[in-house]
Motif scaffolding. Structure first.
Motif, PDB file in Angstrom:
ATOM      1  N   TYR A 224       0.855  -1.178   0.000  1.00 42.69           N
ATOM      2  CA  TYR A 224       0.000   0.000   0.000  1.00 42.69           C
ATOM      3  C   TYR A 224       0.897   1.236   0.000  1.00 42.69           C
ATOM      4  O   TYR A 224       1.655   1.457   0.957  1.00 42.69           O
ATOM      5  CB  TYR A 224      -0.910   0.015   1.233  1.00 42.69           C
TER       6      TYR A 224
ATOM      7  N   GLY B  61     -10.520   3.948   5.478  1.00 44.62           N
ATOM      8  CA  GLY B  61     -10.462   4.294   4.064  1.00 44.62           C
ATOM      9  C   GLY B  61      -9.486   3.449   3.274  1.00 44.62           C
ATOM     10  O   GLY B  61      -9.542   3.414   2.041  1.00 44.62           O
ATOM     11  N   VAL B  62      -8.584   2.767   3.958  1.00 47.40           N
ATOM     12  CA  VAL B  62      -7.597   1.892   3.316  1.00 47.40           C
ATOM     13  C   VAL B  62      -7.789   0.455   3.773  1.00 47.40           C
ATOM     14  O   VAL B  62      -7.843  -0.478   2.977  1.00 47.40           O
ATOM     15  CB  VAL B  62      -6.151   2.354   3.608  1.00 47.40           C
TER      16      VAL B  62
ATOM     17  N   LEU C 292       0.870   4.448   0.794  1.00 47.13           N
ATOM     18  CA  LEU C 292      -0.069   5.225   1.594  1.00 47.13           C
ATOM     19  C   LEU C 292       0.054   6.723   1.335  1.00 47.13           C
ATOM     20  O   LEU C 292       1.163   7.278   1.296  1.00 47.13           O
ATOM     21  CB  LEU C 292       0.152   4.939   3.071  1.00 47.13           C
ATOM     22  N   LYS C 293      -1.091   7.370   1.201  1.00 49.63           N
ATOM     23  CA  LYS C 293      -1.170   8.810   1.030  1.00 49.63           C
ATOM     24  C   LYS C 293      -2.065   9.390   2.129  1.00 49.63           C
ATOM     25  O   LYS C 293      -3.110   8.822   2.453  1.00 49.63           O
ATOM     26  CB  LYS C 293      -1.745   9.172  -0.344  1.00 49.63           C
TER      27      LYS C 293
ATOM     28  N   GLU D 110      -4.099  11.832   2.185  1.00 49.83           N
ATOM     29  CA  GLU D 110      -5.457  12.217   1.795  1.00 49.83           C
ATOM     30  C   GLU D 110      -6.395  11.019   1.643  1.00 49.83           C
ATOM     31  O   GLU D 110      -7.624  11.179   1.628  1.00 49.83           O
ATOM     32  CB  GLU D 110      -5.424  13.019   0.481  1.00 49.83           C
ATOM     33  N   GLU D 111      -5.840   9.814   1.539  1.00 50.94           N
ATOM     34  CA  GLU D 111      -6.680   8.615   1.419  1.00 50.94           C
ATOM     35  C   GLU D 111      -7.253   8.168   2.757  1.00 50.94           C
ATOM     36  O   GLU D 111      -8.202   7.386   2.799  1.00 50.94           O
ATOM     37  CB  GLU D 111      -5.858   7.455   0.840  1.00 50.94           C
ATOM     38  N   ILE D 112      -6.687   8.651   3.836  1.00 51.69           N
ATOM     39  CA  ILE D 112      -7.029   8.141   5.168  1.00 51.69           C
ATOM     40  C   ILE D 112      -8.116   9.007   5.788  1.00 51.69           C
ATOM     41  O   ILE D 112      -7.978  10.228   5.892  1.00 51.69           O
ATOM     42  CB  ILE D 112      -5.767   8.080   6.041  1.00 51.69           C
ATOM     43  N   LYS D 113      -9.200   8.358   6.188  1.00 56.83           N
ATOM     44  CA  LYS D 113     -10.379   9.040   6.704  1.00 56.83           C
ATOM     45  C   LYS D 113     -10.396   9.003   8.235  1.00 56.83           C
ATOM     46  O   LYS D 113      -9.687   8.214   8.859  1.00 56.83           O
ATOM     47  CB  LYS D 113     -11.650   8.371   6.157  1.00 56.83           C
TER      48      LYS D 113
END
Length: 476
Positions: free
Chosen positions: A257, A389-390, A259-260, A262-265
């Motif tokens: 993954y 979110g991931v 990871l970014k 902005e992808e994480i909620k």
């Protein structure tokens, strides 16, 4: 497969180094093992204890014996190896290393005893000693680092090009043997043996195929057991080792993954997943004052889960070098041990990471089994973190930050893992199946396996193990 019928009596104990008897506890605190053992035998001989109390006290004797095995060196045993690098070593310098935890020792029955791997660990833990050894030995990059430096860029490129998290598969045949030494117990006795077996339900570990076993009768624990085993029984013969063997194949894949932030909620803090995996766990995931203090030092006022995780991951990588471990069953709280000794092996730093992440509201869980890199097959522990979110992503704290400028490669093992893994455990300190009667040799992890007989547990020093890996062509 024939079913084995087993009659067991079992108890559970919290391995905190304490018993119900204050006098025994006082002896243990001072390292007076012989006095503690004498007191235990007196209490057992009184006939006034419950069956559970007798079991607990016998387990305490077992733990003391394990500590004696770990701390089996005297000063004269370790000095020659130290003098290779410090020919004029002084008593003051030794005491300084001892006080810092770099040269691990303890008092047992009034005598200072050193950890069996105290000297190798000294040159891993103490920065100055490490530099002195490096200057003298001119070490080359080890084979594992060479492998990782080759495959990490390949995996990152594949993840970027395909947009997939599961990458190219590897097929392996694993051959594992556990061998009880001859005449450890009388001939004609039944030995009970639990061997590691792969977990199902993971996308990166599939197509599990049992090839052969040494014994016709066996029991494979179903997948509800988070520490999974294949169980067999064998009878001892005079003058002969008692051998257990299992061969199986698996297909494994890298899981990556990139990871970014902005992808994480934001987390749903009311969900069962969040509440379970941010909670404390018995014995080793405890929000102690030292964990809270260390968290404040590392995390500060950061609130984003990925930035928090990276801060923790980076701090542990920099400040807690790998070192040989004491047996986990003898350590009351493993993260506290890492903080106190400024070092830890793979499982120890993993538990520290999990504890710090949970304390900061990031769901975290244990995972372990074997590392199967060509030329570097061994036992290994790592973990998983959950980002809303991931989902769950792998994290290997002891492999740590890598020396790449590309951040996806630098932090590869926070969100990624290579294919050379065998997942045996999805938690720590969970019951084996069938249940053990006696105290496990390894009360936290399950990678080497376990043996016992009707007379007691058969500890690691009484048997040998052998791991072989054959790398097969992918079926895809």
């Amino acid at each position: 497969m024939k079913k084995l019928l087993i009659f067991l009596i079992g108890w559970s104990i919290m391995l905190s180094g304490q018993t119900f008897d204050k006098k025994i506890n006082s002896y243990l605190d001072k390292g007076y093992f012989a006095k503690a053992e004498k007191r235990i035998h007196q209490l057992i001989g009184s006939g006034e204890l419950t069956e559970s109390q007798v079991w607990d006290l016998k387990a305490q004797i077992n733990l003391m014996n394990r500590i004696r095995l770990d701390f089996n060196k005297n000063l004269e045993d370790i000095l020659p190896a130290i003098k290779k690098y410090y020919p004029n070593i002084t008593r003051e310098q030794l005491e300084e290393w001892e006080a810092s935890g770099a040269l691990e020792c303890m008092m047992i029955d009034g005598e200072k005893k050193y950890f069996a791997n105290a000297v190798p660990n000294l040159f891993r833990i103490d920065p100055e000693a490490r530099a002195v050894k490096k200057a003298k030995d001119y070490p080359e990059m080890d084979s594992l680092d060479k492998t990782l430096n080759r495959i990490i860029p390949q995996m990152v490129r594949e993840a970027r090009e395909t947009g997939k998290n599961l990458l190219s598969p590897v097929r392996m045949r694993l051959n594992y043997t556990m061998k009880l030494k001859p005449d450890v117990i009388p001939a004609g006795e039944i030995v009970r043996c639990w061997m590691p077996y792969p977990r199902e339900g993971h996308n990166r570990q599939t197509d599990i195929k049992l090839i052969s076993t040494s014994h016709q009768e066996y029991v494979i624990a179903d997948n509800s057991h988070l520490q999974r085993s294949i169980y067999m029984e064998g009878m001892t013969e005079e003058g002969k080792a008692t051998v257990f063997n299992v061969v199986f194949e698996i297909t494994t894949r890298p899981e990556v993954y990139l990871l970014k932030e902005e992808e994480i909620k934001p987390y749903d803090k009311t969900s069962p997943l969040y509440q379970e995996f941010t909670a404390e766990r018995e014995t080793h995931i405890r929000f102690t004052p030292e964990i809270k203090t260390l968290s404040g030092l590392i995390v500060g006022d950061e609130t984003h889960p990925l930035r928090i995780a990276r801060k923790i991951f980076k701090y542990i990588s920099v400040n807690y070098p790998w070192a040989s471990a004491l047996e986990y069953s003898t350590i009351p709280n493993i993260p506290s041990y890492v903080i106190r000794n400024n070092s830890g092996d793979c499982g120890q730093v993993t538990l520290l990471l999990l504890t710090l992440c949970r304390y900061n509201g990031i769901p975290a869980r244990w995972q372990s089994g074997w590392m199967l890199h060509p030329g570097d097959v061994n036992l290994h522990d790592w973990g998983e973190l959950y980002f809303e979110g991931v989902g769950w992503v792998p994290v290997d704290q002891s492999f740590g930050r890598r020396t790449f400028e590309d951040p996806d490669m630098e932090f590869f093992f926070l969100g990624g893992i290579d294919p050379y893994r065998l997942i045996v455990n999805d938690d720590y300190s969970t019951p084996l199946y069938p249940a053990k009667t006696w105290l496990r040799s390894e009360t936290v992890d399950f990678q080497r396996g376990e043996m016992e007989w009707r007379g007691g547990n058969l500890y690691f020093n009484l048997w040998d193990r052998d791991m072989k890996v054959e790398y097969l062509e992918s079926e895809e």
